[in-house]
Design an enzyme around this catalytic site. Structure first.
Site, mmCIF file in Angstrom:
data_model
loop_
_atom_site.group_PDB
_atom_site.id
_atom_site.type_symbol
_atom_site.label_atom_id
_atom_site.label_comp_id
_atom_site.label_asym_id
_atom_site.label_seq_id
_atom_site.Cartn_x
_atom_site.Cartn_y
_atom_site.Cartn_z
ATOM 1 C CD GLU A 122 -2.596 -1.410 2.548
ATOM 2 O OE1 GLU A 122 -3.588 -2.157 2.533
ATOM 3 O OE2 GLU A 122 -2.243 -0.788 3.558
ATOM 4 C CB CYS A 126 -8.518 0.911 8.706
ATOM 5 S SG CYS A 126 -7.835 0.395 7.112
#
Length: 601
Positions: free
Chosen positions: A247, A338
């Site tokens: 990421e 998240c």
């Protein structure tokens, strides 16, 4: 990489924070009472010395493997003990500001005092594996004035680049430390690297600490990192973190479309970072990026009904090929959720981003209908905005106060209205605009000076003075820097702050066969019944037709319908694209033809 088990508590705390911001906007006794119940549970989970990490407290002998056998031992990588603490501090400050209660704040202070007793010069040292405790400590410092909170935040920031166990010659970001922004001291970092969310939380903290301690080296570093991000590592939608593997930020100009990642949490973190950069420098370019992210790369992360979410935000969806980590549709929840809770805390906090103030200077950063109460030299001032932004560029600001007030109103002229597609040369408008920004006070055009991207209106303001600003809402084509290889020969579409895309639903089941030649003319029309109300773009353009049997390509004219990027994937799965080739010989179309011919055989 989002570590799911150890992060469950942070999602709980993000939700508490979002609920607190909601209370500050819309007082709700039932919600407030429910928060009291939840906060009581948090307090009961806290150990006597302030430690709060249920993965260890529940079963100290067998915590989750990522946590390590003892406190803090695995904090550099996986445990997230300090990360969870940071979210606790942020939630506590929001709750205190919304309700004036100290119940959650007292829990946070007890934990922060423990952290400050364990970490610091001559004590334990670690560069937190997932940054945010630094931001939380700064917020506690602002509320309490306790210097240990600020000094510990700075200690954590400066702990980076000290660990000797990395292999600096390894290309693996986990092995060389760059994944955690831990490969070199922060004052020596000049480039946005590693996991994008962690990075932008760190850069937010660097801005905080630089501002409060007047650390010139730290300021120079975060300025350099911001320039690198804004000029080489951000998508036209405002998304960051191009690479799925970790990421992460990619290399300079590494912004692929088919495999774009753009985690929603990274957009949240980027807004936090840019807000702090604005507070440091008072420059409109940071608000320009906040606006770009808000209306595009962040807003796409949630569905129009608010019930499903993107973890990553694609730039292109193809029917003929697929990339495993590209999401063609939003999900109601993720194993590592998240992003939904991060959005839940950001959205109700947005009123704090609309205005800024420095003495007699009042900054208007975002254009949102509503009222705000401020004080200038101890005199109350109410500013009221009325607009239909971003669909319409006619903005109205009314100044209302009991007596004449002498202050400067600094209204942001958006970069896109000043010929800046982004505050760098990474993207630019293909053609200059012929339209001008017009500002009137009480119906009369006024001359104004420009300062750092703001129109400065300095006068003695009287009750019910009205400022009207007209922004040119043209449809513009955007081109990328030639070093962005995926976008050579392509254009994106922008109207006002909104980036557009083509989706299968409106374009005969396809989107990646559309050509937008130079000089294409677009018509903008508001569609109140489409996608909760949007301004839609249409143009007659060529589209590619492939005859697989005869292995030939031809073009025919067709109506291109483009919708705001944030609204895509609300009507089922199918093709989508943000960047459009300007001629048939574009490599994507050649590749597509080969794929479809092969598939037909």
């Amino acid at each position: 990489m989002c570590h799911c088990v150890c992060l469950r508590r942070h999602r709980y705390l993000q939700t508490l924070e979002g609920a607190a911001y909601s209370l500050s906007l819309y007082p709700d006794k039932e919600l407030e009472a429910y928060l009291d119940v939840l906060i009581d549970k948090v307090g009961k989970a806290q150990e006597p010395d302030g430690y709060l990490y249920t993965a260890r407290t529940i079963d100290p002998a067998n915590p989750h493997p990522w946590a390590g056998p003892t406190r803090w031992v695995n904090e550099r990588e996986m445990s997230h003990e300090l990360y969870n603490s940071g979210h606790l501090y942020e939630a506590a400050v929001a709750h205190r500001q919304a309700t004036r209660k100290k119940s959650l704040l007292n829990i946070a202070l007890k934990n922060a005092d423990l952290v400050c007793s364990v970490f610091g010069p001559g004590k334990r040292s670690v560069a937190p594996g997932h940054e945010i405790v630094e931001i939380g400590l700064v917020k506690l410092y602002r509320v309490t004035g306790k210097p240990e909170y600020l000094s510990t935040a700075k200690f954590f920031v400066n702990a980076r680049g000290q660990y000797k166990g990395y292999d600096p010659k390894s290309p693996d970001p986990f092995n060389n430390g760059s994944y955690w922004q831990d490969d070199k001291p922060v004052v020596d970092q000049k480039e946005a690297i590693g996991h994008a969310v962690r990075a932008e939380y760190l850069y937010s903290a660097m801005a905080d600490v630089a501002a409060l301690t007047n650390d010139k080296q730290l300021l120079a570093a975060v300025d350099s990192i911001w320039s690198n991000m804004a000029s080489k590592k951000i998508y036209v939608t405002g998304g960051t973190g191009a690479l799925p593997g970790g990421e992460r930020f990619g290399k300079n100009y590494e912004l692929p479309n088919a495999t774009a990642y753009n985690e929603t949490c990274a957009s949240v973190a980027n807004i936090y970072w840019n807000q702090r950069m604005f507070q440091l420098h008072g420059h409109a370019k940071y608000a320009d990026l906040i606006e770009k992210v808000l209306y595009n790369g962040l807003l796409s992360g949630v569905s129009l009904d608010g019930k499903s979410f993107f973890y990553s935000n694609a730039m292109q969806i193809k029917n003929s090929t697929s990339f495993p980590q590209t999401e063609p549709a939003r999900a109601g929840w993720f194993e590592c959720s998240c992003c939904p809770t991060n959005l839940a805390r950001l959205f109700p906090s947005l009123p704090g981003y609309v205005y800024g103030q420095n003495g007699k200077d009042i900054y208007v950063n975002l254009f949102v209908s509503g009222s705000a109460d401020l004080a200038v030299q101890n005199k109350p001032v109410r500013l009221t905005q009325a607009n239909n932004y971003p669909w319409n560029g006619d903005l109205k600001f009314t100044v209302n106060q009991a007596s004449t007030s002498d202050f400067n109103l600094l209204v942001r002229i958006p970069g896109w209205a000043r010929e800046e597609a982004i505050p760098s040369d990474l993207y630019r408008f293909a053609q200059p605009s012929s339209q001008q920004v017009v500002i009137k006070v009480n119906g009369k055009p006024v001359k104004y000076t420009m300062k750092n991207g703001y129109a400065v209106l300095a006068r003695k303001w009287k009750k019910n003075d009205v400022v009207d600003m007209s922004l040119p809402m043209e449809t513009r084509t955007v081109v990328a820097h030639p070093n962005v290889r995926d976008n050579v020969g392509k254009v994106a579409l922008q109207r006002g702050p909104v980036i557009y895309c083509a989706e299968w639903k409106d374009n005969e089941g396809k989107a990646n066969n559309i050509i937008v030649p130079n000089g294409s003319t677009f018509t903008a029309a508001f569609k109140p019944d489409v996608l909760n109300g949007i301004t839609e773009l249409t143009a007659t353009v060529p589209v590619v037709k492939i005859d697989a049997a005869n292995n030939t390509i031809s073009t025919v004219n067709q109506t291109l319908t483009a919708i705001p990027y944030y609204a895509w994937a609300n009507r089922g799965k199918g093709e989508m694209t943000v960047w459009f080739p300007q001629q048939v010989t574009d490599v994507d179309l050649v590749t597509r033809k080969a794929e479809e011919v092969t598939h037909a055989k």
